[in-house]
Design a protein around this motif. Structure first.
Motif, PDB file in Angstrom:
ATOM      1  N   GLN A 255       0.823  -1.218   0.000  1.00  0.00           N
ATOM      2  CA  GLN A 255       0.000   0.000   0.000  1.00  0.00           C
ATOM      3  C   GLN A 255       0.854   1.264   0.000  1.00  0.00           C
ATOM      4  OE1 GLN A 255      -3.501  -0.362  -0.216  1.00  0.00           O
ATOM      5  NE2 GLN A 255      -2.697  -2.424  -0.605  1.00  0.00           N
ATOM      6  N   GLN A 256       2.157   1.070  -0.194  1.00  0.00           N
ATOM      7  CA  GLN A 256       3.120   2.181  -0.251  1.00  0.00           C
ATOM      8  C   GLN A 256       3.160   2.972   1.058  1.00  0.00           C
ATOM      9  OE1 GLN A 256       1.902   4.344  -3.806  1.00  0.00           O
ATOM     10  NE2 GLN A 256       3.103   2.981  -5.113  1.00  0.00           N
ATOM     11  N   ILE A 257       2.917   2.279   2.151  1.00  0.00           N
ATOM     12  CA  ILE A 257       3.084   2.871   3.481  1.00  0.00           C
ATOM     13  C   ILE A 257       4.466   2.463   3.973  1.00  0.00           C
ATOM     14  CG2 ILE A 257       2.241   2.904   5.865  1.00  0.00           C
ATOM     15  CD1 ILE A 257      -0.561   2.357   4.784  1.00  0.00           C
ATOM     16  N   ILE A 258       5.368   3.401   3.964  1.00  0.00           N
ATOM     17  CA  ILE A 258       6.771   3.104   4.278  1.00  0.00           C
ATOM     18  C   ILE A 258       7.083   3.551   5.701  1.00  0.00           C
ATOM     19  CG2 ILE A 258       9.152   3.348   3.524  1.00  0.00           C
ATOM     20  CD1 ILE A 258       7.214   2.043   1.494  1.00  0.00           C
ATOM     21  N   TRP A 259       7.037   2.609   6.629  1.00  0.00           N
ATOM     22  CA  TRP A 259       7.389   2.859   8.030  1.00  0.00           C
ATOM     23  C   TRP A 259       8.557   1.959   8.394  1.00  0.00           C
ATOM     24  CZ3 TRP A 259       1.659   2.277   9.969  1.00  0.00           C
ATOM     25  CH2 TRP A 259       0.955   3.457   9.674  1.00  0.00           C
ATOM     26  N   ASN A 260       9.281   2.352   9.446  1.00  0.00           N
ATOM     27  CA  ASN A 260      10.343   1.463   9.907  1.00  0.00           C
ATOM     28  C   ASN A 260       9.711   0.307  10.696  1.00  0.00           C
ATOM     29  OD1 ASN A 260       9.951   2.239  12.694  1.00  0.00           O
ATOM     30  ND2 ASN A 260      11.177   4.084  12.303  1.00  0.00           N
ATOM     31  N   ARG A 261      10.524  -0.678  11.023  1.00  0.00           N
ATOM     32  CA  ARG A 261       9.970  -1.886  11.631  1.00  0.00           C
ATOM     33  C   ARG A 261       9.420  -1.654  13.037  1.00  0.00           C
ATOM     34  NH1 ARG A 261      13.210  -7.311   9.653  1.00  0.00           N
ATOM     35  NH2 ARG A 261      12.178  -7.354   7.597  1.00  0.00           N
ATOM     36  N   TYR A 262       9.948  -0.660  13.732  1.00  0.00           N
ATOM     37  CA  TYR A 262       9.397  -0.331  15.045  1.00  0.00           C
ATOM     38  C   TYR A 262       7.958   0.179  14.898  1.00  0.00           C
ATOM     39  CZ  TYR A 262       8.816   1.836  19.629  1.00  0.00           C
ATOM     40  OH  TYR A 262       8.335   2.183  20.872  1.00  0.00           O
ATOM     41  N   GLN A 263       7.738   1.041  13.913  1.00  0.00           N
ATOM     42  CA  GLN A 263       6.396   1.572  13.673  1.00  0.00           C
ATOM     43  C   GLN A 263       5.445   0.476  13.190  1.00  0.00           C
ATOM     44  OE1 GLN A 263       7.928   4.550  10.927  1.00  0.00           O
ATOM     45  NE2 GLN A 263       7.121   6.197  12.225  1.00  0.00           N
ATOM     46  N   ILE A 264       5.968  -0.424  12.367  1.00  0.00           N
ATOM     47  CA  ILE A 264       5.150  -1.532  11.882  1.00  0.00           C
ATOM     48  C   ILE A 264       4.741  -2.434  13.038  1.00  0.00           C
ATOM     49  CG2 ILE A 264       5.154  -3.627  10.456  1.00  0.00           C
ATOM     50  CD1 ILE A 264       6.994  -2.105   8.512  1.00  0.00           C
ATOM     51  N   ALA A 265       5.681  -2.689  13.953  1.00  0.00           N
ATOM     52  CA  ALA A 265       5.375  -3.506  15.130  1.00  0.00           C
ATOM     53  C   ALA A 265       4.314  -2.829  15.994  1.00  0.00           C
ATOM     54  CB  ALA A 265       6.637  -3.763  15.941  1.00  0.00           C
ATOM     55  N   GLU A 266       4.413  -1.508  16.148  1.00  0.00           N
ATOM     56  CA  GLU A 266       3.403  -0.761  16.906  1.00  0.00           C
ATOM     57  C   GLU A 266       2.035  -0.868  16.240  1.00  0.00           C
ATOM     58  OE1 GLU A 266       5.076   2.927  19.418  1.00  0.00           O
ATOM     59  OE2 GLU A 266       5.155   3.218  17.248  1.00  0.00           O
ATOM     60  N   ALA A 267       2.008  -0.724  14.917  1.00  0.00           N
ATOM     61  CA  ALA A 267       0.750  -0.831  14.181  1.00  0.00           C
ATOM     62  C   ALA A 267       0.147  -2.224  14.358  1.00  0.00           C
ATOM     63  CB  ALA A 267       0.982  -0.549  12.692  1.00  0.00           C
ATOM     64  N   TYR A 268       1.018  -3.225  14.352  1.00  0.00           N
ATOM     65  CA  TYR A 268       0.550  -4.606  14.523  1.00  0.00           C
ATOM     66  C   TYR A 268      -0.037  -4.817  15.915  1.00  0.00           C
ATOM     67  CZ  TYR A 268       0.596  -9.716  14.443  1.00  0.00           C
ATOM     68  OH  TYR A 268       0.227 -11.034  14.495  1.00  0.00           O
ATOM     69  N   MET A 269       0.604  -4.263  16.927  1.00  0.00           N
ATOM     70  CA  MET A 269       0.107  -4.414  18.294  1.00  0.00           C
ATOM     71  C   MET A 269      -1.225  -3.697  18.483  1.00  0.00           C
ATOM     72  SD  MET A 269       3.448  -4.317  20.794  1.00  0.00           S
ATOM     73  CE  MET A 269       4.198  -2.836  20.097  1.00  0.00           C
ATOM     74  N   ILE A 270      -1.402  -2.591  17.780  1.00  0.00           N
ATOM     75  CA  ILE A 270      -2.643  -1.812  17.928  1.00  0.00           C
ATOM     76  C   ILE A 270      -3.784  -2.396  17.102  1.00  0.00           C
ATOM     77  CG2 ILE A 270      -3.720   0.434  17.510  1.00  0.00           C
ATOM     78  CD1 ILE A 270      -0.945   1.687  18.070  1.00  0.00           C
ATOM     79  N   LEU A 271      -3.501  -2.759  15.871  1.00  0.00           N
ATOM     80  CA  LEU A 271      -4.553  -3.193  14.953  1.00  0.00           C
ATOM     81  C   LEU A 271      -4.662  -4.709  14.819  1.00  0.00           C
ATOM     82  CD1 LEU A 271      -4.034  -0.517  12.162  1.00  0.00           C
ATOM     83  CD2 LEU A 271      -5.746  -0.535  13.980  1.00  0.00           C
TER      84      LEU A 271
END
Length: 326
Positions: free
Chosen positions: A188-204
């Motif tokens: 989806q062309q959402i370019i975040w670092n892996r820390y942000q991706i992990a946060e998104a995963y924990m939230i969603l």
């Protein structure tokens, strides 16, 4: 045959095997709402169905039959008359399928549990359709899908009636893993670092429906504020809607999840009953089993511990975010 699908390799393999098989297939895809069941089936088959219907949420028997008739007429180009029971409706579907001159006939019934309105006779009619005719038609690949996991398990997999042991393949769809979440965000062309991706995963929680709401060009914090906390936020009422759509008595399910959200290590069944002030007996064991089947919680036991000491733990952290926003 499949379009581009993130993850789901095992599930696509099952669908492909069933499509290529030389016998009739009744494939049940289940898992809670928002996890991508419909998207998987539609994407794999590229929307090329000989017949497709989806149940109407909280629709009446009349509304369900009317929509089924409309879809059947559209796909068949035959002006089938409107009937008032499921037995005649499935006879019409049988008539249409029997006229199709193809080696493979893919039929997709989405949100099957919603078609089963009170005293409608839907299950008996579906049983008769499959057992008396469809199961012997090698060309038929019938895919049924349902978010009401408890209905799917009790009426299809655990049925003691006419559908006992009739499902040829079961596909339980779960949320994305962390790796699949990263793959999806990149697509989806959402370019975040892996820390942000992990946060998104924990939230969603790796739920595709929620992940597809994230907007590129905005930070994770901005997205979460927009989705959960802004005025008219899209997910503001999601918590109540999900439980109401999945469970008949949603209050005890919500109370259980909210209790477990405050206990990181989990609680035993006895501890929860005491806090929730539930009477002895009852159906609390069924509540816990249903929540486990829907991937909201998990049950685990420490080595050497007895069954009564098993802990139940909230696994979908998205509900910690959702529950205060009611």
């Amino acid at each position: 045959m499949a379009a581009t699908i993130i993850g789901r390799k095992k599930e696509c393999k099952v669908l492909d095997d069933c499509y290529k098989s030389s016998k009739a297939e009744l494939i049940a895809v289940y898992g809670r709402r928002r996890v991508g069941k419909t998207y998987l089936v539609k994407s794999f088959f590229k929307n090329k169905f000989e017949f497709y219907i989806t149940g109407i949420y909280q629709g009446t028997k009349t509304a369900q039959l009317s929509f089924f008739n409309k879809q059947l007429c559209n796909y068949s180009q035959i002006p089938y008359p409107q009937v008032n029971n499921w037995f005649e409706t499935f006879e019409q579907l049988k008539h249409y399928i029997s006229k199709i001159k193809k080696d493979k006939v893919v039929v997709f019934i989405d949100e099957l549990p919603w078609l089963d309105t009170p005293k409608s006779g839907f299950v008996k009619a579906f049983e008769l359709f499959w057992n008396s005719w469809a199961a012997e038609q090698s060309k038929i690949k019938l895919i049924v899908c349902g978010s009401a996991t408890t209905w799917m398990i009790s009426h299809l997999f655990g049925s003691k009636g006419g559908l006992y042991n009739r499902v040829t393949r079961k596909i339980k769809l779960s949320p994305f893993t962390l790796a699949e979440t990263e793959e999806y965000l990149k697509s989806q062309q959402i370019i975040w670092n892996r820390y942000q991706i992990a946060e998104a995963y924990m939230i969603l929680g790796g739920t595709p429906y929620y992940l597809q709401m994230l907007q590129k060009g905005y930070s994770l914090s901005q997205n979460i504020d927009y989705l959960f906390f802004s005025k008219n936020a899209e997910l503001r009422d999601e918590y109540g809607f999900l439980f109401h759509s999945l469970f008949n008595d949603s209050s005890i399910y919500k109370a259980t999840v909210e209790l477990l959200s405050k206990k990181a290590k989990g609680m035993t069944r006895a501890e929860m009953k005491k806090v929730l002030k539930l009477p002895e007996g009852g159906t609390f064991s069924e509540v816990l089993e249903n929540l486990c089947n829907c991937d909201f919680i998990r049950k685990y036991s420490a080595f050497g511990k007895k069954e009564r000491d098993a802990l139940y733990q909230l696994t979908d952290l998205v509900y910690i975010v959702l529950s205060p926003v009611r």
